[in-house]
Design a protein around this motif. Sequence first.
Motif, PDB file in Angstrom:
ATOM      1  N   ILE A 233       0.865  -1.181   0.000  1.00 47.04           N
ATOM      2  CA  ILE A 233       0.000   0.000   0.000  1.00 47.04           C
ATOM      3  C   ILE A 233       0.898   1.226   0.000  1.00 47.04           C
ATOM      4  O   ILE A 233       1.782   1.351   0.858  1.00 47.04           O
TER       5      ILE A 233
ATOM      6  N   GLY B 243       1.317   5.683  -1.052  1.00 45.47           N
ATOM      7  CA  GLY B 243       0.620   6.969  -1.104  1.00 45.47           C
ATOM      8  C   GLY B 243       1.143   7.884  -0.009  1.00 45.47           C
ATOM      9  O   GLY B 243       1.811   7.428   0.916  1.00 45.47           O
TER      10      GLY B 243
ATOM     11  N   LYS C  46      -3.565   4.795   4.767  1.00 45.61           N
ATOM     12  CA  LYS C  46      -3.068   3.475   4.359  1.00 45.61           C
ATOM     13  C   LYS C  46      -3.145   2.470   5.502  1.00 45.61           C
ATOM     14  O   LYS C  46      -3.678   1.370   5.349  1.00 45.61           O
ATOM     15  N   SER C  47      -2.611   2.876   6.666  1.00 41.95           N
ATOM     16  CA  SER C  47      -2.597   1.953   7.797  1.00 41.95           C
ATOM     17  C   SER C  47      -4.013   1.614   8.247  1.00 41.95           C
ATOM     18  O   SER C  47      -4.304   0.479   8.613  1.00 41.95           O
TER      19      SER C  47
ATOM     20  N   ASP D 215       2.306  -2.507   4.512  1.00 42.98           N
ATOM     21  CA  ASP D 215       1.890  -1.117   4.606  1.00 42.98           C
ATOM     22  C   ASP D 215       3.157  -0.284   4.703  1.00 42.98           C
ATOM     23  O   ASP D 215       3.997  -0.525   5.559  1.00 42.98           O
TER      24      ASP D 215
ATOM     25  N   GLY E 184       4.695   6.804   4.111  1.00 43.61           N
ATOM     26  CA  GLY E 184       4.645   7.701   2.971  1.00 43.61           C
ATOM     27  C   GLY E 184       5.670   8.822   2.967  1.00 43.61           C
ATOM     28  O   GLY E 184       5.897   9.460   1.959  1.00 43.61           O
TER      29      GLY E 184
ATOM     30  N   VAL F 220      -2.996   5.061  -2.743  1.00 42.62           N
ATOM     31  CA  VAL F 220      -4.064   5.735  -2.011  1.00 42.62           C
ATOM     32  C   VAL F 220      -3.863   7.252  -1.969  1.00 42.62           C
ATOM     33  O   VAL F 220      -2.747   7.718  -1.776  1.00 42.62           O
TER      34      VAL F 220
ATOM     35  N   ASN G  33      -9.489   7.670  -0.632  1.00 44.13           N
ATOM     36  CA  ASN G  33      -9.961   7.262   0.700  1.00 44.13           C
ATOM     37  C   ASN G  33     -10.631   8.429   1.435  1.00 44.13           C
ATOM     38  O   ASN G  33     -10.481   9.575   1.067  1.00 44.13           O
TER      39      ASN G  33
END
Lengths: 831, 213
Positions: free
Chosen positions: B11, B13, B19-20, B61, B64, B85, B119
């Motif tokens: 994941i 972004g 994300k988490s 994960d 970023g 994301v 998101n």
Amino acid sequence: MDFFKSGLKTVLGAPEPGQLPSGAETVERLVDRVNNSTLLEDRRDACRALKAMSRKYRVEVGAQGIDTLKQVLELDRADNETINYALDTLNNIMSPSQFEEEEDNPHVPMNIGEQFTEMFIKDPHNIQLLLDLLDEYDFRVRLSAVQLLTSLLTNRTKDIQEIILVKPMGVSKMMDLLGDTREVIRNETLLLLIKLTKGNANIQKIVAFENAFDRLFEIVSSEGYSDGGIIVEDCLLLMLNLLKNNSSNINFFKEGSYIQKMLPMFNTPEDLEDIGWSPQKVSNVHCMLQIVRTLVSPSNSAQIISSCQKIMKNVGFLDALCNILMASGVPADILTETINTVGEVVRGDITNQDFIGNVMAPSNPPRPAIVVLLMSMVNEKQPFPLRCAVLYCFQCYLYHNELSQTSLVQTLLPSSTDVSSLTSGRLLCGGLFSADVLSNWFSAVALMHALVDNLGQKEQLLRVLLATNVGSTPVSLLHQCTLLLQQTTKLQSKVALLMLLCHWMSHCSAAVSAFLQVPGGIGYLVNQTCSNEHDENEYLLQGLSAFLLAICIHFNDDSVESYTKDALKQLLVKRIGVETFTAKLSEVSKHELYNKAAKHPQLRVKIPAEILIDYEFCRLFKVLEGVLINSISEKQEPDPSEDRQSPAADNLEQYKSLIRQQDARLQELMQQLDGLMQQNYALQSALNDSIASNSLLKDENTLLKAQVSAKLPSQSNQTNQSSQATPGQQTQASQATNPDRILEYENKLQFLNSEVTRLTAELKASEEAKKIFEEDLVKLKQGQDDLKKDQDDLLELLADQDMKINEYKMRLVSLGQTVEETQADTELNLT
Amino acid sequence: MAYAYLFKYIIIGDTGVGKSCLLLQFTDKRFQPVHDLTIGVEFGARMITIDGKQIKLQIWDTAGQEAFRSITRSYYRGAAGALLVYDITRRETFNHLTTWLEDARQHSNSNMVIMLIGNKSDLESRREVKKEEGEAFAREHGLVFMETSAKTAANVEEAFINTAKEIYEKIQEGVFDINNEANGIKIGPQHSTAGGAKAGGAGAGGAAGGGCC
Ligand SMILES: Nc1nc2c(ncn2[C@@H]2O[C@H](COP(=O)(O)OP(=O)(O)O)[C@@H](O)[C@H]2O)c(=O)[nH]1
Ligand SMILES: [Mg+2]
């Protein structure tokens, strides 16, 4: 000398008879040749020769050759042999260990490899060069590149980890080598990865992401699991690195079903007893146990621990561990570590605790495994680490488990029918009152763990009666413990009993009142607390006694008339004083062994003398210390005979002043903090400066050393040859001139410095004089202005008067008087 | 525990886009409003079913922040899928998509399936990026697109599962070489023979199938 002389003939031609070129000269010529020769073969031969010299003359080769060798790596990529020589040479230069050839050479600094490494990685591109070489399939090149990277990592782990981490494919490339079918490369790669992953969570995660666990288990299984050679150990060490303190990887390991894959490691062959354990098998299993413990370590998150424990139980892992426990012929250190491991696999997990509670040992008569373990704990003849491990395992068995706590206490109660059989409780009571001080300590602490956070069992344990002598009436366990506390002279026993009583009586007023009824109990605690002996351990005893005394006050339900809460408080205030009491209490957490114990549930001690305080006791102390101090320093119930005027207002005033005090203190501390932060900042930047200059100086130093050792012999050689009259004179002279020059410069510098100081002073003086002048000038000007103004005023006045005189004259004339012209006046007027 | 296939996801972004939280919602079915900053990379896993087959998803994960970019790059190569994301309430996270995509394309294998995710769809009142803009970006770059909320769990399952479907289809088409673990795909222990045979058969048509992306 002969060795490389003959080796170098092809490159340098035979030396003239009687003339020995010095190492440094040779190195210089070789480096020259690598740099300047257009023929590949020439360069290759020179590289080979450099490699041959790089052990004995590593300073010279390193100082003169690093850049050249680096260029070879870049420019001669097409020729594997040359590349290989260059890599091996670099590897020798960087080697973390000392070579036999240089043992008697005092010019080689101990950390020379590290210094050259530092110089080499100044340019991170150099690491990229090596990573690129990993792509080379040639056996020698790949192997040498791996080895060189390993040396570099050994010397400068953190720096190189950071460099490799920012190279997109850096870690991946090394991981690919694990799949190399040539075992030598695979094995060397393992060593490289062990160094690479040490203590760097981000690298560990990438290595795991790149399927490291799959690769490693493939190798482990192909090598025969725990019966495999040192490669198995290396694989396990790498796994250990990947998992230690890395929750992300532990999660991955658990989710990837790797726990199941560890199982065959613990398979115990039927005939193991006959063949015995090889040292390698001991190492392998030991590593494996470390991995298991890393997964369920109490320092992991509760979620991870619990899910790993469940898996271990479900896949039969716990059985396998218990089998090792019960097997015969298991080496003592494996047994010890297995006991520790079993402990952590069951700690806090009711199912698993229940499981080992029911394991039966194959003894005659059959006994619960727990009982057999406790027998070792209270047996003086067993190895000390093993006894500690049993205690830890037993603590884990009781941890957060009311059932196992209850069943332990149960074995001590009068209702317990089977009087003849050996039970956990009986073993611990035996240990508690045995002559062996360690047994006292282990048993008291073990019993204490049956009471942690369990009020019911604290009360149950009060019912335990001991028959001391035949015929005499039995006494309670608590009574006996209190008597023993007063009688024993052994520090460890005293501390253990105090800790047991503290846990027992905290939050349990029934236990407090039982204690208060033991003759001499309170008196002993007061005396101990007041004791004035000065030594770390005495302080501890005083503190623990104060702690127990305060527990007697705080958890007192006034059921013993002579020692009600208030009576005891009065006693404490009068005999000890609140301040002394608080001070004594604070001594407990200052003890070195307290701090050691507070860090981890497992007792991590090496020698029996370090056994003193237990982790669970530290927890109790931390929770209660503040509560007890508050409780003791609470204002006494005001005497009813005294005038009780507005106690609330009184309190309010008290609080207000307290708040004011705290506020002031806070301000003060904030100021201090500001000051300290500024200081810190200043120091930090000063430190950074000096680190920077230090590293510069280091580099220079290495180079200078290299040059000095390179030049000294060569110069004396030259003088020897040209005129044998004054051997080494030249060097001496040049050495001598240096200090002279320096002296001269220093003198000059000093002179200049003082000149500057003098001139500055003069400048200052003249500036001051100027200032005074200027001030005077201003004053004078002001004076002048004033005078002028006065003069103007006077002139005006005169003119006025003149006019008046004229007027009067006119009047006089008009009145018919004669007026004398006063010439002088008019003249004066005009000046 | 047995699975037919195992897919590795990452994941990516900007920091703070959720994300988490998305991972936590997918693996633990819960939302944690205050979440620790991810340091480096965290891991989560879950089993899903596609086409009657058990598929294990292993999800990494990433962090970023700029400082961790180079670390994130190490994960592209071995991943079969990536969830890219952004936060629909912060336009700059949308603006940074190009950089992320370049990074991903440069370092990943060309077959990696990328799912674009907008998101925080629950925060409609604070929306700064229109749904149409996300769709357009996805179309332009050949990505699958979806708006999710890690808070209400809306579309979270779908995001992860649709990515898996896409990968699964590529396997069926023979685009992925499933015998090469570096692609982020593993065949499960139970199906290894059947899966292997299928892979071999599909592999023949691989060149033709490869043209689709
Ligand atoms: N309202 C809302 N908040 C979210 C959502 N997803 C994440 N957040 C919040 O956004 C912040 C950042 O989330 P986090 O998962 O740590 O972002 P990351 O840096 O991308 O991992 C946290 O405060 C979350 O509570 C969502 O779908 N809706
Ligand atoms: Mg995060």
